[in-house]
Design a protein around this motif. Structure first.
Motif, PDB file in Angstrom:
ATOM      1  N   THR A   1       3.876  -5.203  -2.173  1.00  0.00           N
ATOM      2  CA  THR A   1       3.381  -6.529  -1.800  1.00  0.00           C
ATOM      3  C   THR A   1       2.791  -6.537  -0.397  1.00  0.00           C
ATOM      4  O   THR A   1       1.654  -6.993  -0.176  1.00  0.00           O
ATOM      5  N   GLU A   2       3.542  -6.044   0.576  1.00  0.00           N
ATOM      6  CA  GLU A   2       3.066  -6.037   1.960  1.00  0.00           C
ATOM      7  C   GLU A   2       1.927  -5.046   2.153  1.00  0.00           C
ATOM      8  O   GLU A   2       1.002  -5.286   2.932  1.00  0.00           O
ATOM      9  N   VAL A   3       1.993  -3.930   1.448  1.00  0.00           N
ATOM     10  CA  VAL A   3       0.931  -2.924   1.553  1.00  0.00           C
ATOM     11  C   VAL A   3      -0.381  -3.476   1.005  1.00  0.00           C
ATOM     12  O   VAL A   3      -1.456  -3.286   1.597  1.00  0.00           O
ATOM     13  N   ASP A   4      -0.312  -4.178  -0.131  1.00  0.00           N
ATOM     14  CA  ASP A   4      -1.520  -4.792  -0.702  1.00  0.00           C
ATOM     15  C   ASP A   4      -2.144  -5.785   0.273  1.00  0.00           C
ATOM     16  O   ASP A   4      -3.369  -5.829   0.448  1.00  0.00           O
ATOM     17  N   ARG A   5      -1.300  -6.601   0.884  1.00  0.00           N
ATOM     18  CA  ARG A   5      -1.797  -7.576   1.852  1.00  0.00           C
ATOM     19  C   ARG A   5      -2.461  -6.863   3.042  1.00  0.00           C
ATOM     20  O   ARG A   5      -3.550  -7.249   3.503  1.00  0.00           O
ATOM     21  N   TYR A   6      -1.814  -5.824   3.497  1.00  0.00           N
ATOM     22  CA  TYR A   6      -2.308  -5.055   4.649  1.00  0.00           C
ATOM     23  C   TYR A   6      -3.648  -4.389   4.336  1.00  0.00           C
ATOM     24  O   TYR A   6      -4.603  -4.479   5.121  1.00  0.00           O
ATOM     25  N   LEU A   7      -3.748  -3.732   3.190  1.00  0.00           N
ATOM     26  CA  LEU A   7      -4.991  -3.054   2.815  1.00  0.00           C
ATOM     27  C   LEU A   7      -6.108  -4.054   2.544  1.00  0.00           C
ATOM     28  O   LEU A   7      -7.279  -3.782   2.847  1.00  0.00           O
ATOM     29  N   ALA A   8      -5.758  -5.211   1.975  1.00  0.00           N
ATOM     30  CA  ALA A   8      -6.770  -6.240   1.738  1.00  0.00           C
ATOM     31  C   ALA A   8      -7.379  -6.694   3.056  1.00  0.00           C
ATOM     32  O   ALA A   8      -8.595  -6.942   3.151  1.00  0.00           O
ATOM     33  N   GLY A   9      -6.542  -6.815   4.090  1.00  0.00           N
ATOM     34  CA  GLY A   9      -7.051  -7.185   5.404  1.00  0.00           C
ATOM     35  C   GLY A   9      -7.982  -6.135   5.969  1.00  0.00           C
ATOM     36  O   GLY A   9      -9.016  -6.457   6.577  1.00  0.00           O
ATOM     37  N   LYS A  10      -7.638  -4.870   5.769  1.00  0.00           N
ATOM     38  CA  LYS A  10      -8.495  -3.776   6.233  1.00  0.00           C
ATOM     39  C   LYS A  10      -9.831  -3.795   5.496  1.00  0.00           C
ATOM     40  O   LYS A  10     -10.900  -3.626   6.106  1.00  0.00           O
TER      41      LYS A  10
ATOM     42  N   ALA B   1     -11.252  -6.278   4.019  1.00  0.00           N
ATOM     43  CA  ALA B   1     -12.010  -7.518   4.177  1.00  0.00           C
ATOM     44  C   ALA B   1     -13.146  -7.355   5.179  1.00  0.00           C
ATOM     45  O   ALA B   1     -14.085  -8.151   5.204  1.00  0.00           O
ATOM     46  N   ARG B   2     -13.037  -6.322   6.004  1.00  0.00           N
ATOM     47  CA  ARG B   2     -14.100  -6.057   6.978  1.00  0.00           C
ATOM     48  C   ARG B   2     -15.270  -5.311   6.338  1.00  0.00           C
ATOM     49  O   ARG B   2     -16.194  -4.892   7.019  1.00  0.00           O
ATOM     50  N   ASN B   3     -15.177  -5.139   4.996  1.00  0.00           N
ATOM     51  CA  ASN B   3     -16.236  -4.491   4.222  1.00  0.00           C
ATOM     52  C   ASN B   3     -16.566  -3.079   4.700  1.00  0.00           C
ATOM     53  O   ASN B   3     -17.721  -2.743   4.962  1.00  0.00           O
ATOM     54  N   PRO B   4     -15.547  -2.242   4.839  1.00  0.00           N
ATOM     55  CA  PRO B   4     -15.862  -0.863   5.232  1.00  0.00           C
ATOM     56  C   PRO B   4     -16.622  -0.151   4.109  1.00  0.00           C
ATOM     57  O   PRO B   4     -16.443  -0.454   2.924  1.00  0.00           O
ATOM     58  N   GLU B   5     -17.443   0.792   4.495  1.00  0.00           N
ATOM     59  CA  GLU B   5     -18.210   1.551   3.497  1.00  0.00           C
ATOM     60  C   GLU B   5     -17.272   2.331   2.582  1.00  0.00           C
ATOM     61  O   GLU B   5     -17.528   2.497   1.392  1.00  0.00           O
ATOM     62  N   PHE B   6     -16.180   2.817   3.143  1.00  0.00           N
ATOM     63  CA  PHE B   6     -15.205   3.607   2.393  1.00  0.00           C
ATOM     64  C   PHE B   6     -13.880   2.843   2.419  1.00  0.00           C
ATOM     65  O   PHE B   6     -13.256   2.700   3.463  1.00  0.00           O
ATOM     66  N   LYS B   7     -13.440   2.330   1.273  1.00  0.00           N
ATOM     67  CA  LYS B   7     -12.280   1.449   1.197  1.00  0.00           C
ATOM     68  C   LYS B   7     -10.978   2.173   1.549  1.00  0.00           C
ATOM     69  O   LYS B   7     -10.817   3.363   1.279  1.00  0.00           O
ATOM     70  N   TYR B   8     -10.048   1.412   2.115  1.00  0.00           N
ATOM     71  CA  TYR B   8      -8.690   1.900   2.351  1.00  0.00           C
ATOM     72  C   TYR B   8      -7.922   1.774   1.031  1.00  0.00           C
ATOM     73  O   TYR B   8      -8.019   0.760   0.335  1.00  0.00           O
ATOM     74  N   THR B   9      -7.127   2.791   0.708  1.00  0.00           N
ATOM     75  CA  THR B   9      -6.430   2.819  -0.574  1.00  0.00           C
ATOM     76  C   THR B   9      -4.938   3.080  -0.388  1.00  0.00           C
ATOM     77  O   THR B   9      -4.475   3.420   0.710  1.00  0.00           O
ATOM     78  N   TRP B  10      -4.201   2.931  -1.505  1.00  0.00           N
ATOM     79  CA  TRP B  10      -2.780   3.268  -1.480  1.00  0.00           C
ATOM     80  C   TRP B  10      -2.569   4.726  -1.072  1.00  0.00           C
ATOM     81  O   TRP B  10      -1.611   5.035  -0.361  1.00  0.00           O
ATOM     82  N   PHE B  11      -3.448   5.610  -1.537  1.00  0.00           N
ATOM     83  CA  PHE B  11      -3.277   7.026  -1.197  1.00  0.00           C
ATOM     84  C   PHE B  11      -3.399   7.246   0.304  1.00  0.00           C
ATOM     85  O   PHE B  11      -2.631   8.020   0.884  1.00  0.00           O
ATOM     86  N   HIS B  12      -4.370   6.596   0.943  1.00  0.00           N
ATOM     87  CA  HIS B  12      -4.485   6.719   2.398  1.00  0.00           C
ATOM     88  C   HIS B  12      -3.193   6.267   3.068  1.00  0.00           C
ATOM     89  O   HIS B  12      -2.680   6.930   3.990  1.00  0.00           O
ATOM     90  N   PHE B  13      -2.681   5.144   2.607  1.00  0.00           N
ATOM     91  CA  PHE B  13      -1.467   4.594   3.209  1.00  0.00           C
ATOM     92  C   PHE B  13      -0.282   5.550   3.026  1.00  0.00           C
ATOM     93  O   PHE B  13       0.456   5.820   3.985  1.00  0.00           O
ATOM     94  N   ILE B  14      -0.084   6.051   1.824  1.00  0.00           N
ATOM     95  CA  ILE B  14       1.058   6.924   1.554  1.00  0.00           C
ATOM     96  C   ILE B  14       0.944   8.220   2.345  1.00  0.00           C
ATOM     97  O   ILE B  14       1.933   8.706   2.914  1.00  0.00           O
ATOM     98  N   THR B  15      -0.248   8.796   2.409  1.00  0.00           N
ATOM     99  CA  THR B  15      -0.441  10.026   3.175  1.00  0.00           C
ATOM    100  C   THR B  15      -0.100   9.803   4.642  1.00  0.00           C
ATOM    101  O   THR B  15       0.601  10.615   5.266  1.00  0.00           O
ATOM    102  N   ALA B  16      -0.580   8.698   5.204  1.00  0.00           N
ATOM    103  CA  ALA B  16      -0.290   8.390   6.602  1.00  0.00           C
ATOM    104  C   ALA B  16       1.198   8.131   6.810  1.00  0.00           C
ATOM    105  O   ALA B  16       1.780   8.540   7.824  1.00  0.00           O
ATOM    106  N   ALA B  17       1.838   7.455   5.853  1.00  0.00           N
ATOM    107  CA  ALA B  17       3.267   7.159   5.964  1.00  0.00           C
ATOM    108  C   ALA B  17       4.095   8.444   5.950  1.00  0.00           C
ATOM    109  O   ALA B  17       5.060   8.581   6.715  1.00  0.00           O
ATOM    110  N   ILE B  18       3.731   9.387   5.091  1.00  0.00           N
ATOM    111  CA  ILE B  18       4.457  10.657   5.025  1.00  0.00           C
ATOM    112  C   ILE B  18       4.255  11.449   6.318  1.00  0.00           C
ATOM    113  O   ILE B  18       5.206  12.017   6.869  1.00  0.00           O
TER     114      ILE B  18
END
Length: 294
Positions: free
Chosen positions: A48-57, A59-76
């Motif tokens: 839930t919180e991760v979805d909200r966080y990535l949606a905010g990222k 929302a700035r319309n980056p050319e390359f979207k932030y994904t769950w995989f990016h988040f998990i890799t960074a978290a590890i």
């Protein structure tokens, strides 16, 4: 992580751990190889919180979207930085600590049965951008290289060349490489892009609509930490009033060499990962920023 001066007995990619208690000194000789010492953990995380966080990222319309995989890799990567024993490995009967934090994974050139895989290895920089931004930038470059330009990545060309050797040559070469690994003189040119020579190895099975709770470790290489990422699913979470709501969730399967730390250390490491999922903004801070677990 802080770089230290290498001493006699260190490897080109790691520092030897000295002053261990007698039990840990004997473990590599009494308990067998890495695959005989696998501790398997599993946890389902609320997104839930991760979805909200990535949606905010995004929302700035980056050319390359932030994904769950990016988040998990960074978290590890962040977790390994803050929990240094997760960066340990055993080779040649000795304990070592990697001299950097590297998270490896494979990438398909395209989603097709006949498509080749390219090996990728993200290295966390202590003095760089936040962990999430580092991962996002690295994966973007790798995707462009692997799927756009269709060029060889890492040791791909070398592997293709030696794959045509006869069987007897493979046997001799494999024996030599195992001996070199035992004595810590495995060729840097082969290991530097090999995902089994890393701090952690991630396999994103959810991206291919597949689920698995476990992946074995490897006796070759230095990786002592394997993370299996499952498919995102909606599961019920019960509220205090007895009702429930469906939330996006993801299951991570963690396979760890149990000789590198004890159960309490692993449990506290898992709590740290859980806290990052609950507070994803922590990945916007520099890699060295501590996180209070308890």
């Amino acid at each position: 992580m802080t770089q230290r001066k290498k001493r006699w007995g260190d490897r080109w990619d790691a520092y030897r751990l000295r002053g261990l208690d007698p039990v840990h000194v004997m473990m590599p000789y009494l308990f067998g190889e890495r695959t005989a010492n696998e501790a398997v953990l599993g946890e389902t995380f609320d997104l839930t919180e991760v979805d909200r966080y990535l949606a905010g990222k995004n929302a700035r319309n980056p050319e390359f979207k932030y994904t769950w995989f990016h988040f998990i890799t960074a978290a590890i990567a962040k977790t390994i930085y803050l929990r240094p024993k997760m960066n340990y490995f055993i080779a040649g009967g000795h304990y070592y600590e990697h001299d950097s934090i590297q998270v490896a994974f494979n990438m398909k050139r395209k989603f097709a049965d006949e498509a080749e895989e390219a090996m990728a290895k993200f290295v966390l920089r202590e003095d760089g951008d936040s962990p999430l931004e580092q991962v996002h930038t690295y994966v973007h470059k790798m995707v462009t290289k692997v799927r756009g330009e269709n060029k060889a990545v890492g040791v791909d060309d070398l592997l293709k060349m030696i794959s045509h050797l006869p069987r007897f040559a493979w046997r001799i070469m494999a024996w030599c490489l195992r001996k070199m690994e035992y004595y810590g003189i495995y060729p840097k040119g082969l290991a530097i892009d090999d995902p089994t020579y890393s701090s952690a190895y991630l396999t994103n099975l959810g991206s291919i609509k597949m689920n698995a709770d476990y992946h074995h470790l490897f006796n070759c290489g230095t990786v002592s930490f394997f993370v299996t990422i499952g498919e995102v699913k909606k599961i019920p979470y019960f509220l205090e009033d007895g009702t429930y709501e469906l939330r996006n969730s993801i299951k991570l399967g963690l396979t760890i060499d149990e000789r590198i730390a004890d159960g309490y250390y692993f449990a506290k490491t898992l709590r740290l990962i859980r806290k990052i999922f609950q507070n994803p903004e922590l990945l916007d801070l520099p890699a060295a920023t501590p996180i209070e677990i308890d």
